[in-house]
Scaffold this motif. Structure first.
Motif, PDB file in Angstrom:
ATOM      1  N   UNK A   2       0.820  -1.223   0.000  1.00 29.28           N
ATOM      2  CA  UNK A   2       0.000   0.000   0.000  1.00 29.28           C
ATOM      3  C   UNK A   2       0.851   1.268   0.000  1.00 29.28           C
ATOM      4  N   UNK A   3       2.117   1.135   0.393  1.00 29.82           N
ATOM      5  CA  UNK A   3       2.995   2.314   0.416  1.00 29.82           C
ATOM      6  C   UNK A   3       3.526   2.632  -0.972  1.00 29.82           C
ATOM      7  N   UNK A  43      -8.475   9.941  11.088  1.00 33.99           N
ATOM      8  CA  UNK A  43      -7.933  10.859  10.079  1.00 33.99           C
ATOM      9  C   UNK A  43      -9.027  11.211   9.073  1.00 33.99           C
ATOM     10  N   UNK A  72      -9.110  12.788   6.323  1.00 34.37           N
ATOM     11  CA  UNK A  72      -8.846  12.754   4.877  1.00 34.37           C
ATOM     12  C   UNK A  72      -8.787  11.331   4.317  1.00 34.37           C
ATOM     13  N   UNK A  73      -9.067  10.318   5.130  1.00 31.88           N
ATOM     14  CA  UNK A  73      -9.008   8.927   4.648  1.00 31.88           C
ATOM     15  C   UNK A  73      -9.966   8.731   3.475  1.00 31.88           C
ATOM     16  N   UNK A  74      -9.453   8.070   2.425  1.00 34.55           N
ATOM     17  CA  UNK A  74     -10.297   7.818   1.252  1.00 34.55           C
ATOM     18  C   UNK A  74     -10.838   6.387   1.305  1.00 34.55           C
ATOM     19  N   UNK A 110      -8.827   3.608  -0.505  1.00 34.05           N
ATOM     20  CA  UNK A 110      -7.626   3.070   0.163  1.00 34.05           C
ATOM     21  C   UNK A 110      -7.989   1.961   1.151  1.00 34.05           C
ATOM     22  N   UNK A 123      -2.844   1.696   8.284  1.00 34.10           N
ATOM     23  CA  UNK A 123      -1.909   2.737   8.738  1.00 34.10           C
ATOM     24  C   UNK A 123      -1.632   3.740   7.615  1.00 34.10           C
ATOM     25  N   UNK A 124      -1.442   3.203   6.401  1.00 32.98           N
ATOM     26  CA  UNK A 124      -1.167   4.078   5.260  1.00 32.98           C
ATOM     27  C   UNK A 124      -2.409   4.904   4.902  1.00 32.98           C
ATOM     28  N   UNK A 125      -3.573   4.255   4.897  1.00 30.28           N
ATOM     29  CA  UNK A 125      -4.805   4.948   4.492  1.00 30.28           C
ATOM     30  C   UNK A 125      -5.199   6.028   5.494  1.00 30.28           C
ATOM     31  N   UNK A 126      -4.959   5.750   6.796  1.00 27.35           N
ATOM     32  CA  UNK A 126      -5.458   6.666   7.838  1.00 27.35           C
ATOM     33  C   UNK A 126      -4.340   7.442   8.524  1.00 27.35           C
ATOM     34  N   UNK A 127      -3.134   7.358   7.986  1.00 28.37           N
ATOM     35  CA  UNK A 127      -1.966   8.019   8.592  1.00 28.37           C
ATOM     36  C   UNK A 127      -1.954   7.744  10.111  1.00 28.37           C
ATOM     37  N   UNK A 180      -0.961   6.348  13.760  1.00 33.28           N
ATOM     38  CA  UNK A 180       0.284   6.194  14.536  1.00 33.28           C
ATOM     39  C   UNK A 180      -0.075   5.939  15.990  1.00 33.28           C
ATOM     40  N   UNK A 190       5.635   6.067  -5.299  1.00 29.13           N
ATOM     41  CA  UNK A 190       4.971   5.753  -4.024  1.00 29.13           C
ATOM     42  C   UNK A 190       3.469   5.877  -4.255  1.00 29.13           C
ATOM     43  N   UNK A 191       2.690   5.334  -3.329  1.00 28.12           N
ATOM     44  CA  UNK A 191       1.238   5.463  -3.476  1.00 28.12           C
ATOM     45  C   UNK A 191       0.792   6.858  -3.029  1.00 28.12           C
ATOM     46  N   UNK A 211      -1.620   7.827  -0.844  1.00 23.99           N
ATOM     47  CA  UNK A 211      -1.718   8.091   0.611  1.00 23.99           C
ATOM     48  C   UNK A 211      -0.361   8.212   1.302  1.00 23.99           C
ATOM     49  N   UNK A 212       0.655   7.508   0.802  1.00 28.02           N
ATOM     50  CA  UNK A 212       1.993   7.616   1.402  1.00 28.02           C
ATOM     51  C   UNK A 212       2.533   9.037   1.252  1.00 28.02           C
ATOM     52  N   UNK A 227       0.720  11.761   0.633  1.00 22.91           N
ATOM     53  CA  UNK A 227      -0.154  12.670   1.396  1.00 22.91           C
ATOM     54  C   UNK A 227       0.211  12.642   2.892  1.00 22.91           C
ATOM     55  N   UNK A 228       0.500  11.426   3.409  1.00 23.21           N
ATOM     56  CA  UNK A 228       0.888  11.302   4.822  1.00 23.21           C
ATOM     57  C   UNK A 228       2.195  12.043   5.100  1.00 23.21           C
ATOM     58  N   UNK A 238       1.481  15.672   5.285  1.00 24.43           N
ATOM     59  CA  UNK A 238       0.832  15.990   6.571  1.00 24.43           C
ATOM     60  C   UNK A 238       1.834  15.994   7.722  1.00 24.43           C
ATOM     61  N   UNK A 239       2.773  15.041   7.688  1.00 22.18           N
ATOM     62  CA  UNK A 239       3.800  14.998   8.739  1.00 22.18           C
ATOM     63  C   UNK A 239       4.668  16.255   8.708  1.00 22.18           C
TER      64      UNK A 239
END
Lengths: 192, 90
Positions: free
Chosen positions: A9-10, A78, A80-82, A85, A159-163, A165, B68-69, B71-72, B74-75, B78-79
């Motif tokens: 997903x990354x 989060x 902005x989650x789509x 994703x 984790x990737x979709x919703x940032x 942590x 990269x994807x 969302x990666x 975009x994250x 955001x960071x």
């Protein structure tokens, strides 16, 4: 390789992941049908003769339950989650489970399972065929590995979709997949 | 290219520029100038922002360029925004 197996997903776009996930879901439903297996919950597979349509419906219910619960908690974490994703996360993360029915070629697992059940009384325990026991132990251990892989994929996608942590995200994720499992079992049971 | 130190190696407080000089006429200006927020970010974050501007702020184009994807990427943005907000409040 590690990225492909645990963190696709990354790296890969949602279009590629969606195509891979949909194809894998269709093949998974077909393989489960051909080898007399059914996925009747997010984390439950049984041996059962079923129609191909039913096998596909089971998979769709599981995907929908996982997607809905994960999307709700992801939005909570989060904004902005789509949705796409989360959809690709559930579709792709479930792929390793489709390996499990292969163990039931020629009803191997079903026969081993029935053999053990037949000898489940205390006086018959000594007569359990060793080969059945070995087959089920090996399958059980392999299933644990697959389960760990699926959960790792699900969490990495989430984790990737919703940032996401931290510990809070892990707890919320765990609650979401447990609820998805319960909901999918309930729906599959009551829709049949 | 030399890396610009932004934190004190001894106490880790933010460094300030206390001397600037002209490489042509060797004029030296002394004072105490805070570093801009963007310069206080890591080299990796600065490169990311640079790429972001070059792609006209398109995260999709950046994702394709960085392999990269979406969302990666975009994250990551955001960071960086979170870091910038922290630096602004400090």
């Amino acid at each position: 390789m590690k990225t492909l197996l645990f963190k696709p997903f990354e790296k890969y776009s949602e279009q590629k992941l969606l195509i891979a996930g949909v194809i894998a879901t269709l093949i998974g439903a077909l393989v489960a049908y051909v080898l007399n297996c059914r996925f009747v919950g997010v984390f439950q597979m049984i041996f059962d003769d079923t129609a191909i349509v039913q096998s596909l419906i089971d998979n769709i219910i599981i995907m929908c339950c996982l997607t809905i619960f994960l999307f709700i908690v992801a939005k909570f974490i989060y904004k902005k989650t789509r949705l796409i994703d989360i959809v690709v996360t559930t579709l792709v993360a479930y792929i390793p489970f489709y390996i499990l029915p292969i163990f039931n070629i020629n009803n191997t697992l079903k026969i081993a399972h029935d053999n053990i059940l037949m000898h489940s009384q205390p006086e018959l325990v000594n007569q359990i065929p060793m080969i059945s026991l070995i087959i089920l132990i090996v399958f059980g251990l392999f299933t644990l590995l697959i389960l760990a892989w699926v959960i790792a994929l699900l969490y990495n996608g989430f984790k990737t979709a919703a940032n996401a942590k931290g510990v809070k995200a892990i707890i919320i994720f765990a609650i979401a997949i447990i609820l998805a499992d319960v909901a999918s079992r309930y729906l599959i049971f009551h829709l049949n | 290219m030399k890396k610009l130190p932004v934190n004190c190696p001894s106490c880790e407080s933010a460094l300030v520029a206390s001397q600037l000089s002209c490489s042509e006429c060797e004029t030296v200006i002394s004072g105490s100038y805070s570093l801009p927020v963007l310069l206080q970010l890591s080299k990796e974050d600065q490169d990311f922002i640079f790429e972001f501007i070059l792609t006209s702020g398109s995260l999709k184009k950046m994702a394709a360029k960085m392999e990269k994807s979406y969302p990666t990427v975009r994250n990551k943005l955001d960071d960086i925004l979170e870091k910038i907000n922290q630096l602004k409040t400090n």
